[in-house]
Design an enzyme around this catalytic site. Structure first.
Site, mmCIF file in Angstrom:
data_model
loop_
_atom_site.group_PDB
_atom_site.id
_atom_site.type_symbol
_atom_site.label_atom_id
_atom_site.label_comp_id
_atom_site.label_asym_id
_atom_site.label_seq_id
_atom_site.Cartn_x
_atom_site.Cartn_y
_atom_site.Cartn_z
ATOM 1 C CD GLU A 149 -52.756 34.409 16.452
ATOM 2 O OE1 GLU A 149 -53.257 34.374 17.583
ATOM 3 O OE2 GLU A 149 -52.233 33.405 15.924
ATOM 4 C CG LEU A 151 -53.682 34.149 12.634
ATOM 5 C CD1 LEU A 151 -53.943 34.651 11.232
ATOM 6 C CD2 LEU A 151 -54.984 34.010 13.378
ATOM 7 C CE LYS A 152 -48.434 29.189 7.636
ATOM 8 N NZ LYS A 152 -48.239 28.583 8.946
ATOM 9 C CG ASN A 209 -44.528 39.128 10.810
ATOM 10 O OD1 ASN A 209 -44.585 37.904 10.824
ATOM 11 N ND2 ASN A 209 -45.600 39.887 10.899
ATOM 12 C CB CYS A 261 -48.443 40.766 8.516
ATOM 13 S SG CYS A 261 -50.021 40.483 9.332
ATOM 14 N NE ARG A 329 -55.593 43.481 4.748
ATOM 15 C CZ ARG A 329 -55.907 43.298 6.033
ATOM 16 N NH1 ARG A 329 -56.017 44.341 6.842
ATOM 17 N NH2 ARG A 329 -56.122 42.095 6.508
HETATM 18 N N1 LIG Z 1 -54.056 39.356 9.151
HETATM 19 C C1 LIG Z 1 -53.080 38.614 9.622
HETATM 20 O O1 LIG Z 1 -52.659 37.637 9.015
HETATM 21 C C2 LIG Z 1 -52.452 38.957 10.952
HETATM 22 C C3 LIG Z 1 -51.638 37.982 11.581
HETATM 23 C C4 LIG Z 1 -51.078 38.302 12.802
HETATM 24 C C5 LIG Z 1 -51.292 39.549 13.368
HETATM 25 N N2 LIG Z 1 -52.068 40.463 12.723
HETATM 26 C C6 LIG Z 1 -52.289 41.746 13.392
HETATM 27 O O2 LIG Z 1 -53.577 41.712 13.995
HETATM 28 C C7 LIG Z 1 -54.181 43.004 13.930
HETATM 29 C C8 LIG Z 1 -55.509 42.918 13.213
HETATM 30 O O3 LIG Z 1 -55.271 42.516 11.874
HETATM 31 P P1 LIG Z 1 -56.459 42.043 10.910
HETATM 32 O O4 LIG Z 1 -55.808 41.565 9.656
HETATM 33 O O5 LIG Z 1 -57.369 41.140 11.661
HETATM 34 O O6 LIG Z 1 -57.172 43.451 10.644
HETATM 35 P P2 LIG Z 1 -58.590 43.736 9.975
HETATM 36 O O7 LIG Z 1 -58.476 45.033 9.307
HETATM 37 O O8 LIG Z 1 -59.021 42.520 9.178
HETATM 38 O O9 LIG Z 1 -59.590 43.839 11.215
HETATM 39 C C9 LIG Z 1 -59.569 44.866 12.149
HETATM 40 C C10 LIG Z 1 -61.002 45.094 12.635
HETATM 41 O O10 LIG Z 1 -60.973 46.016 13.735
HETATM 42 C C11 LIG Z 1 -62.132 46.807 13.646
HETATM 43 N N3 LIG Z 1 -61.963 48.029 14.469
HETATM 44 C C12 LIG Z 1 -61.157 49.088 14.233
HETATM 45 N N4 LIG Z 1 -61.252 49.989 15.230
HETATM 46 C C13 LIG Z 1 -62.115 49.465 16.130
HETATM 47 C C14 LIG Z 1 -62.607 49.897 17.398
HETATM 48 N N5 LIG Z 1 -62.201 51.041 17.918
HETATM 49 N N6 LIG Z 1 -63.486 49.118 18.042
HETATM 50 C C15 LIG Z 1 -63.902 47.920 17.494
HETATM 51 N N7 LIG Z 1 -63.463 47.466 16.320
HETATM 52 C C16 LIG Z 1 -62.583 48.220 15.636
HETATM 53 C C17 LIG Z 1 -62.299 47.070 12.166
HETATM 54 O O11 LIG Z 1 -63.632 47.451 11.844
HETATM 55 C C18 LIG Z 1 -61.926 45.690 11.582
HETATM 56 O O12 LIG Z 1 -63.063 44.869 11.426
HETATM 57 C C19 LIG Z 1 -53.161 43.919 13.247
HETATM 58 O O13 LIG Z 1 -52.385 44.552 14.220
HETATM 59 C C20 LIG Z 1 -52.312 42.934 12.466
HETATM 60 O O14 LIG Z 1 -51.014 43.423 12.258
HETATM 61 C C21 LIG Z 1 -52.666 40.184 11.544
#
Ligand SMILES: NC(=O)c1ccc[n+]([C@@H]2O[C@H](COP(=O)([O-])OP(=O)(O)OC[C@H]3O[C@@H](n4cnc5c(N)ncnc54)[C@H](O)[C@@H]3O)[C@@H](O)[C@H]2O)c1
Length: 436
Positions: A149, A151-152, A209, A261, A329
């Site tokens: 993904e 997205l920003k 990234n 990220c 974060r």
């Molecule tokens: N935040 C961003 O801007 C962004 C952009 C691109 C990619 N990513 C990637 O996407 C992924 C998620 O990032 P995020 O920022 O959404 O994280 P986040 O911490 O906001 O959300 C993760 C969610 O997963 C849940 N979770 C954890 N273990 C679980 C399980 N076993 N079953 C069900 N739910 C579970 C947590 O409770 C939490 O709500 C990461 O790998 C991140 O690097 C993030």
């Protein structure tokens, strides 16, 4: 299409809401019961512009549901996105524990053939680990894809709905067709859906990234040099950005990159390089430069007020790691506030969206959180700007001057014209420009 999203955070919730908006039947699952209970009542756990109406509308129309029963969500879904967090492990590599937990649950509930998509940012080889973990628990055939993904936060809906590109790594033409069908509404204007092998898709996300983080650290170091030699990084930025090979975007110097990220992904890629015996010296330098940059604002405050800040009050505008999000974060604001408190200052902080998230990390000792930006200035010795929120861009400078004890602004985002501020009687110190 029946879609299940496991992990309802910044990414999972946006992806789920956008896929529901285009007519899919989506269930977002998460282990966090409070989060899911809130979402069922349309209470969003995060601040993300434009997300709330999507959640409300699609939930009302029955296309978007929320659940804590991950197994049941797996069973009813044709496509399952894994969007759980991948925080850094102790050695900097990505911690895959949550991803593999979900893979196990998927295997245990694989009642018919499905497409499993890793959406979390995961190192090369993870999709194969997911495949192995699922296969340990089922005999049913399934497909694995990697769909990183891009997205920003702060512009997540726009980015997902109108992506520059969609990258997908597939293990078969069938899986590719399913993903193409899901994404067809988002790439109608011709932006590419780039299909490739799975390891290349996994690597693409980290490389993207790492490149962006490199641009930021590069510009931050150029900015430091500009300050030292009397150049203006604003002019330099325009001068180099108009070269089409370089481009204008992502050349703004600042207080150091943060967020969920860049810091962890740069770390994970460095670690991957080490395990593959391919040292990534460039990225180590990027990381070191960024760590140093996070101290810049504090150092500037000390330069103006002296090294001990006992009895001083510092107004901070912005706690989020960037504008339009409540995410703190790895925010440079956390480093600044902790350094100020350690040096004896008290902090008056404002942020339009991130006060609650900041309170969880910073607590309430030595810091007062205020609801209005101007309230932070009362009796403060200096205003420090950390986040580039729109509401900070054109303040009433006469009022700012009147509220501050002395007219001193340290600006980590270069929001103002230095000559204008000087004319108004401010001492104004920004990034990569001669202090006035
Ligand atoms: N935040 C961003 O801007 C962004 C952009 C691109 C990619 N990513 C990637 O996407 C992924 C998620 O990032 P995020 O920022 O959404 O994280 P986040 O911490 O906001 O959300 C993760 C969610 O997963 C849940 N979770 C954890 N273990 C679980 C399980 N076993 N079953 C069900 N739910 C579970 C947590 O409770 C939490 O709500 C990461 O790998 C991140 O690097 C993030």
């Amino acid at each position: 299409m029946k879609v299940g999203i496991v992990g309802t955070g910044y990414v999972g919730l946006v992806v789920g809401a956008c896929l529901a908006e285009t007519g899919n039947e989506v269930v977002c699952a998460d282990l966090d019961e409070k989060k899911i209970a809130g979402l069922k009542q349309n209470h969003l756990p995060i601040y993300e512009p434009g997300l709330e109406p999507l959640v409300v509308r699609n939930q009302r129309d029955g296309r978007l549901q929320f659940s804590t029963d991950v197994g049941a969500v797996v069973e009813r879904s044709e496509v399952i996105f894994i969007a759980v967090g991948t925080p850094p492990d102790e050695d900097g590599s990505a911690d895959l524990q949550h991803v593999l937990d979900v893979a196990r649950t998927i295997g245990e509930h694989m009642n018919e053939s499905k497409v499993v998509v890793t959406k979390s940012t995961v190192p090369v080889g993870t999709a194969e680990k997911v495949r192995a973990e699922i296969a340990r628990h089922t005999k049913t055939a399934f497909h694995v894809c990697s769909n990183p993904e891009f997205l920003k936060e702060g512009a997540a809906i726009e980015d997902f709905m109108k992506p520059d590109r969609v990258v997908v790594g597939v293990d078969s033409p069938e899986a590719g067709r399913v993903i193409e069908e899901l994404y067809a509404p988002f790439v109608r204007t011709g932006n590419p859906l780039i299909v490739m092998d799975i390891p290349s898709a996994e690597m693409t996300k980290y490389a993207a990234n790492a490149m962006l983080a490199t641009r930021i650290s590069f510009m931050n170091q150029i900015a430091r040099l500009c300050e030292a030699v009397g150049a203006d990084v604003g002019h330099v930025r325009k001068g180099i950005g108009s070269d089409r090979r370089i481009g204008q975007a992502f050349l703004f110097p600042g207080p150091g990159y943060g967020g969920s990220c860049f810091p962890k992904d740069v770390k994970a890629l460095i670690r991957k390089g080490e395990t593959a015996a391919v040292p990534l010296g460039i990225l180590k330098a990027v990381e070191t430069a960024n760590e140093a940059q996070k101290h810049t604002l504090f150092e500037k405050v000390q330069r103006h007020l002296g090294s001990t800040l006992k009895g001083r009050t510092v107004a901070v505008w912005g706690l989020a790691f960037k504008a339009e999000t409540d995410d703190v974060r790895e925010s440079p604001a956390l480093v600044l506030v902790n350094e100020l408190r350690a040096a004896g200052a008290t902090v008056r902080a404002h942020d339009p969206a991130a006060i609650e998230t900041a309170k969880h990390v910073l607590g309430t000792t030595g810091i007062t959180y205020v609801a209005h930006a101007y309230d932070a200035l009362e009796g403060a010795d200096v205003l420090v700007i950390v986040t580039e929120w729109l509401e900070y861009r054109n303040p009433d400078f006469a009022r700012v001057k009147q509220l501050l004890k002395q007219p001193l602004i340290v600006d980590g985002r270069n929001l103002y014209d230095p000559d204008r501020l000087a004319r108004q009687g401010f001492t104004y110190d920004s990034i990569g420009r001669r202090p006035r």
